[in-house]
Enzyme design. Sequence first.
Site, PDB file in Angstrom:
ATOM      1  N   ALA A   1       8.030   7.412   8.801  1.00 32.75           N
ATOM      2  CA  ALA A   1       7.043   6.362   9.088  1.00 32.75           C
ATOM      3  C   ALA A   1       7.700   4.981   9.063  1.00 32.75           C
ATOM      4  O   ALA A   1       7.496   4.160   9.966  1.00 32.75           O
ATOM      5  CB  ALA A   1       5.904   6.419   8.066  1.00 32.75           C
ATOM      6  N   GLY A  41      -3.635  -4.656   3.081  1.00 29.29           N
ATOM      7  CA  GLY A  41      -3.375  -4.149   1.729  1.00 29.29           C
ATOM      8  C   GLY A  41      -3.048  -5.293   0.771  1.00 29.29           C
ATOM      9  O   GLY A  41      -2.144  -5.191  -0.049  1.00 29.29           O
ATOM     10  N   ARG A  46      -3.442  -5.715  -3.990  1.00 31.80           N
ATOM     11  CA  ARG A  46      -2.586  -5.557  -5.184  1.00 31.80           C
ATOM     12  C   ARG A  46      -1.109  -5.494  -4.769  1.00 31.80           C
ATOM     13  O   ARG A  46      -0.787  -5.522  -3.577  1.00 31.80           O
ATOM     14  CB  ARG A  46      -2.966  -4.288  -5.944  1.00 31.80           C
ATOM     15  CG  ARG A  46      -2.769  -3.019  -5.139  1.00 31.80           C
ATOM     16  CD  ARG A  46      -2.920  -1.793  -6.024  1.00 31.80           C
ATOM     17  NE  ARG A  46      -2.281  -0.659  -5.406  1.00 31.80           N
ATOM     18  CZ  ARG A  46      -2.915   0.446  -5.002  1.00 31.80           C
ATOM     19  NH1 ARG A  46      -4.213   0.546  -5.175  1.00 31.80           N
ATOM     20  NH2 ARG A  46      -2.245   1.432  -4.459  1.00 31.80           N
ATOM     21  N   VAL A 101      -6.662   0.924   7.606  1.00 34.65           N
ATOM     22  CA  VAL A 101      -5.786   0.584   8.743  1.00 34.65           C
ATOM     23  C   VAL A 101      -5.412   1.801   9.594  1.00 34.65           C
ATOM     24  O   VAL A 101      -5.052   1.665  10.755  1.00 34.65           O
ATOM     25  CB  VAL A 101      -4.475  -0.128   8.315  1.00 34.65           C
ATOM     26  CG1 VAL A 101      -4.741  -1.493   7.692  1.00 34.65           C
ATOM     27  CG2 VAL A 101      -3.618   0.737   7.412  1.00 34.65           C
ATOM     28  N   TYR A 132       7.632   9.607   4.596  1.00 34.92           N
ATOM     29  CA  TYR A 132       7.681   8.154   4.361  1.00 34.92           C
ATOM     30  C   TYR A 132       8.866   7.533   5.113  1.00 34.92           C
ATOM     31  O   TYR A 132       8.743   6.473   5.742  1.00 34.92           O
ATOM     32  CB  TYR A 132       7.802   7.933   2.857  1.00 34.92           C
ATOM     33  CG  TYR A 132       7.719   6.515   2.372  1.00 34.92           C
ATOM     34  CD1 TYR A 132       6.501   5.834   2.312  1.00 34.92           C
ATOM     35  CD2 TYR A 132       8.865   5.851   1.922  1.00 34.92           C
ATOM     36  CE1 TYR A 132       6.434   4.538   1.826  1.00 34.92           C
ATOM     37  CE2 TYR A 132       8.809   4.559   1.437  1.00 34.92           C
ATOM     38  CZ  TYR A 132       7.587   3.901   1.386  1.00 34.92           C
ATOM     39  OH  TYR A 132       7.525   2.608   0.909  1.00 34.92           O
ATOM     40  N   ILE A 167      10.685  -1.796  -6.011  1.00 40.19           N
ATOM     41  CA  ILE A 167       9.943  -2.985  -6.439  1.00 40.19           C
ATOM     42  C   ILE A 167       8.887  -2.535  -7.445  1.00 40.19           C
ATOM     43  O   ILE A 167       8.219  -1.512  -7.231  1.00 40.19           O
ATOM     44  CB  ILE A 167       9.252  -3.678  -5.229  1.00 40.19           C
ATOM     45  CG1 ILE A 167      10.257  -3.950  -4.091  1.00 40.19           C
ATOM     46  CG2 ILE A 167       8.542  -4.952  -5.665  1.00 40.19           C
ATOM     47  CD1 ILE A 167      11.397  -4.888  -4.388  1.00 40.19           C
ATOM     48  N   SER A 189      10.960  -0.180   4.445  1.00 40.28           N
ATOM     49  CA  SER A 189      11.496   0.311   3.165  1.00 40.28           C
ATOM     50  C   SER A 189      12.955   0.700   3.348  1.00 40.28           C
ATOM     51  O   SER A 189      13.371   1.049   4.470  1.00 40.28           O
ATOM     52  CB  SER A 189      10.715   1.552   2.719  1.00 40.28           C
ATOM     53  OG  SER A 189      11.416   2.238   1.701  1.00 40.28           O
TER      54      SER A 189
HETATM   55  P1  NAI Z   1       0.651  -0.441  -3.689  1.00 37.36           P
HETATM   56  O1  NAI Z   1       0.315   0.992  -3.686  1.00 37.36           O
HETATM   57  O2  NAI Z   1       0.503  -1.236  -4.939  1.00 37.36           O
HETATM   58  O3  NAI Z   1      -0.129  -1.217  -2.530  1.00 37.36           O
HETATM   59  C1  NAI Z   1      -0.357  -0.660  -1.273  1.00 37.36           C
HETATM   60  C2  NAI Z   1      -1.476  -1.438  -0.627  1.00 37.36           C
HETATM   61  O4  NAI Z   1      -1.763  -0.856   0.649  1.00 37.36           O
HETATM   62  C3  NAI Z   1      -2.755  -1.368  -1.438  1.00 37.36           C
HETATM   63  O5  NAI Z   1      -3.380  -2.634  -1.417  1.00 37.36           O
HETATM   64  C4  NAI Z   1      -3.590  -0.339  -0.693  1.00 37.36           C
HETATM   65  O6  NAI Z   1      -4.970  -0.499  -0.839  1.00 37.36           O
HETATM   66  C5  NAI Z   1      -3.153  -0.619   0.739  1.00 37.36           C
HETATM   67  N1  NAI Z   1      -3.427   0.521   1.598  1.00 37.36           N
HETATM   68  C6  NAI Z   1      -2.926   1.788   1.494  1.00 37.36           C
HETATM   69  N2  NAI Z   1      -3.434   2.573   2.446  1.00 37.36           N
HETATM   70  C7  NAI Z   1      -4.277   1.796   3.188  1.00 37.36           C
HETATM   71  C8  NAI Z   1      -5.103   2.019   4.305  1.00 37.36           C
HETATM   72  N3  NAI Z   1      -5.175   3.216   4.892  1.00 37.36           N
HETATM   73  N4  NAI Z   1      -5.847   0.987   4.789  1.00 37.36           N
HETATM   74  C9  NAI Z   1      -5.778  -0.227   4.218  1.00 37.36           C
HETATM   75  N5  NAI Z   1      -5.012  -0.506   3.155  1.00 37.36           N
HETATM   76  C10 NAI Z   1      -4.274   0.485   2.643  1.00 37.36           C
HETATM   77  O7  NAI Z   1       2.145  -0.498  -3.194  1.00 37.36           O
HETATM   78  P2  NAI Z   1       3.167  -1.686  -2.957  1.00 37.36           P
HETATM   79  O8  NAI Z   1       4.386  -1.313  -3.704  1.00 37.36           O
HETATM   80  O9  NAI Z   1       2.560  -3.004  -3.167  1.00 37.36           O
HETATM   81  O10 NAI Z   1       3.484  -1.455  -1.407  1.00 37.36           O
HETATM   82  C11 NAI Z   1       3.259  -2.401  -0.386  1.00 37.36           C
HETATM   83  C12 NAI Z   1       4.114  -2.032   0.795  1.00 37.36           C
HETATM   84  O11 NAI Z   1       5.488  -2.106   0.421  1.00 37.36           O
HETATM   85  C13 NAI Z   1       3.892  -0.586   1.281  1.00 37.36           C
HETATM   86  O12 NAI Z   1       3.944  -0.560   2.694  1.00 37.36           O
HETATM   87  C14 NAI Z   1       5.063   0.153   0.698  1.00 37.36           C
HETATM   88  O13 NAI Z   1       5.382   1.298   1.450  1.00 37.36           O
HETATM   89  C15 NAI Z   1       6.151  -0.912   0.770  1.00 37.36           C
HETATM   90  N6  NAI Z   1       7.266  -0.690  -0.112  1.00 37.36           N
HETATM   91  C16 NAI Z   1       7.119  -0.669  -1.465  1.00 37.36           C
HETATM   92  C17 NAI Z   1       8.214  -0.447  -2.292  1.00 37.36           C
HETATM   93  C18 NAI Z   1       8.116  -0.430  -3.767  1.00 37.36           C
HETATM   94  O14 NAI Z   1       9.129  -0.127  -4.409  1.00 37.36           O
HETATM   95  N7  NAI Z   1       6.997  -0.752  -4.377  1.00 37.36           N
HETATM   96  C19 NAI Z   1       9.555  -0.230  -1.725  1.00 37.36           C
HETATM   97  C20 NAI Z   1       9.597  -0.267  -0.296  1.00 37.36           C
HETATM   98  C21 NAI Z   1       8.491  -0.513   0.466  1.00 37.36           C
END
Ligand code: NAI
Length: 244
Positions: A158, A9, A12, A62, A155, A188, A142
């Site tokens: 997971a 991922g 972005r 994934v 969530y 974030i 998280s």
């Molecule tokens: P986002 O939604 O901007 O990015 C998520 C990324 O995961 C994207 O690049 C998306 O394409 C990829 N993705 C989602 N499902 C997928 C799949 N089945 N196969 C391949 N790629 C997949 O979100 P963000 O905020 O950048 O999140 C990144 C990680 O951080 C996630 O695991 C999220 O749960 C975790 N997180 C984010 C928080 C926040 O406040 N933004 C807080 C706590 C954890």
Amino acid sequence: MRKFAIITGGSRGIGRAICEKLAHDTDYHLLITYQSNKDAALETLNHVQKLGKAAEILQFDVSDHEQTTKVLSQWQESNKDAVVEVIINNAGINSDGLFMWMPYNEWSRVIDTTLNGFYNVTNFFIQKMLRHRYGRIVNIASVSGVKGTAGQTNYSAAKGALVAATKALSQEVAKRHITVNAIAPGFIRTDMTSSLNEEDLVKLIPVGRFGEAEEVADLVSFLVSKKAAYITGEVININGGIYS
Ligand code: NAI
């Protein structure tokens, strides 16, 4: 032998920030994975290449075991000299709602992406990493996986499972100089949190603001470095002081 870091991922948000940080701080070739948005993945690739580092993009879901194994096998076959030394399991989704109204699909989609995604990617590389006798695995969990959050039972489950898997795997591989850690971010500023009411939520955060993806990436970069060799099986909170 070319040494790689894979970031799932990476197109972005936090994943992109991690790619850019590792490009800045390390000499790893980067394997940037994405699910569907090729333009965004190419943009990340472009940023990394501008920093003078080698990188490539790879598309797969994934949560799909067969597809993940197929794409990674093809990649390894055409990159026989490549050793994946770093795995960043960052891909994740949320699909929030009260548990009593949660359809099975929203339960399983979220678990499949975070938990099975961790299995599908990490299990593919782990034997080679053990033979290589060195590695770094960082799982993006998280605050919800540590304390549980109402409206996010799927969530939280997971991410909580990912935390437990981190602790278990770290004990299995520690003797081979492989560390396995989890990072538990709070709020974030990314696409995932863009629909939240930031003005109300910052009142809950002692530091008084949402975190930035780059701040999470700095922590990843440290955990990936040689300096972090004695940290394993840990869950590191990065949440502006919202303690669980
Ligand atoms: P986002 O939604 O901007 O990015 C998520 C990324 O995961 C994207 O690049 C998306 O394409 C990829 N993705 C989602 N499902 C997928 C799949 N089945 N196969 C391949 N790629 C997949 O979100 P963000 O905020 O950048 O999140 C990144 C990680 O951080 C996630 O695991 C999220 O749960 C975790 N997180 C984010 C928080 C926040 O406040 N933004 C807080 C706590 C954890």
